[in-house]
Design an enzyme around this catalytic site. Structure first.
Site: not given
Length: 484
Positions: A182, A258, A292, A389
């Site tokens: 997906k 992750e 990331c 973040e």
């Protein structure tokens, strides 16, 4: 017709099930936008729950035969896919730039990086081992083998639309698992084009399905509730990862997560400052900061902070901002309006709390989701971007005085994906590497990702590893056979 228009007419836009393109059960489609303009690039098929289950039917029907396919043959298919992908590098690079926004140079780099996972795991397929030993009690033999987990759902993010797919598909296929992918709603075109590469490489029908959708839960929920699915692997936000782990717990699905990062980048007073600036440019500005692994908090010793900040500011201020497919562009747009608003709010919050803007600090006027490359100095520890973040081209610099202070600040986060630091002292390099609470550490380097190395984090950055010899283990179960 422009090169981009020609490419878009050739890209598959329906879902892949059973080795071929097919319309969805509902006929629904959704738009994919160019973040440099905000305009529509294409529409793609919008997979539904019934499409997801049809893909799982296909995967389940061929799981046993794919698992029984000789490892050498599985590896050769991956090798052919690697070569076909590299042969179409320019197409993939341009397509990623169009739908994700990164500069064409960055996209070309991702093709090289993403393709490498196919070559690496094609080689790892033939190295799946086991052991055969005598039982210590002398009453038999111990046989240990590795077997495929079974059908896998792989959920991939928008920031690396090719590499985050190959990093999951490669080891899964090498291990003998069928895969349902997906892709992210913002960037499905790259994955759909990759589906054609695998068909051309000779991957058997049903082994790989690709299910773009505007409603992720409509695809993931029925699959995760089905007994035939055996594993989910996800790259994305910690918030969504936690939701998926909770859902996976109901059936005790194997999971690999992750998730988010909040990477510290430490510059000690004995560092080579020019090398540290080079490293910071990679760790912070690669992919426009939308990674990331991006350096989120730059801790710089106060003795060298002004020198480092001045040199970094000069470099960042010189970056060219514009559409990624324009020659000379260094920084493309952010992925969408929501991300632009997030970055703007984080910078505004830091400035309101005392941070000093050395360059940038604003969204330029005009179309597209652009944000000026930014350096903030004297960032207070209570600014939101120290905790959250950033996922954008913003370097936040914070001073420190002692090694213990820097390590403590670096570890003061719920995340633990990667840490970076610069020093010329070997003892410090070993000491700080051990003290940093993250799954990966870069010492005197600003880029660490490598198909041959295990990628992953600790704490709320997730669990499991992708890449390296460890990566294929995520798709294998250990079976013990007791022999008389």
């Amino acid at each position: 017709m422009s090169r981009a228009e020609q490419l878009l007419t050739s890209v598959p836009t329906d879902i892949w099930i059973g080795g071929k393109q097919t319309a969805t059960s509902t006929g629904a489609r959704f738009a994919v936008l160019n973040p440099a303009t905000g305009q529509q690039l294409a529409t793609v098929a919008d997979a539904s729950s019934s499409d997801a289950l049809e893909a799982l039917d296909a995967a389940s029907a061929v799981q046993a035969s794919w698992a029984a396919t000789p490892a050498r043959e599985r590896g050769e298919i991956l090798r052919r896919a690697f070569e076909l992908l590299r042969g179409r590098s320019e197409e993939f690079a341009l397509l990623m730039t169009l739908e994700m926004g990164k500069s064409i140079q960055e996209s070309r780099g991702e093709v090289v990086y993403g393709a490498e996972f196919l070559r690496w795991f094609g080689e790892e397929a033939v190295r799946i081992g086991g052991r055969f030993t005598a039982a210590p009690a002398g009453n038999g033999r111990i046989l240990v083998t590795k077997v495929p987990v079974g059908p896998v759902l792989a959920v991939t993010p928008w920031n690396f639309p090719l590499a985050m797919g190959t990093r999951k598909i490669g080891p899964a296929l090498a291990a003998g698992c069928t895969v349902l992918v997906k892709p992210a709603e913002d960037t499905p075109l790259t994955m759909l084009l990759l589906g054609q590469v695998f068909v051309d490489a000779g991957l058997p029908s049903g082994v790989l399905s690709i299910l773009p959708t505007s409603d992720a839960a409509s695809v993931s929920d029925p699959l995760m509730q089905d007994d035939r699915l055996r594993k989910i692997t996800f790259t994305g936000s910690t918030r969504v990862g936690k939701m998926l782990v909770r859902s996976a717990a109901d059936r005790l699905l194997r999971t690999s997560m992750e998730l988010g990062g909040n990477a510290p980048f430490i510059v000690f007073d004995d560092a080579d400052i020019d090398a540290a600036v080079d490293g910071a440019m990679l760790a912070k500005m690669r992919n426009g900061g939308e990674a990331c692994t991006a350096a989120n908090r730059l801790y710089v010793h106060n003795h060298v902070r002004e020198e480092f900040t001045s040199k970094l500011t000069t470099r960042i201020a010189a970056l060219s901002v514009g559409p990624g497919d324009v020659d000379g562009t260094d920084i493309g747009p952010l992925i969408n309006a929501k991300q632009l608003a997030t970055v703007s709010a984080l910078v505004d919050d830091a400035v309101s709390k005392g941070a000093r803007v050395r360059t940038g600090g604003h969204a330029p006027a005009g179309k597209g989701f652009f944000y000026a490359p930014t350096v903030l100095d004297e960032v207070p520890p209570h600014a939101n971007l120290v905790r959250d973040e950033i996922f954008g081209p913003v370097a936040a610099i914070i001073g420190f005085d002692t090694e213990d202070e820097a390590v403590s600040a670096a570890n003061d986060t719920v995340y633990g994906l990667v840490s970076y630091f610069y020093t010329r002292d070997l003892d410090r390099a070993m000491r700080v590497s051990a003290a940093l609470d993250s799954g990966m550490v870069g010492v005197n380097r600003g880029a660490i990702s490598d198909a041959a190395a295990p990628f992953g984090g600790v704490k709320e950055s997730g669990f499991g590893r992708e890449g390296g010899s460890e990566g294929i283990d995520e798709y294998l179960e250990t079976k013990y056979v007791a022999l008389q």
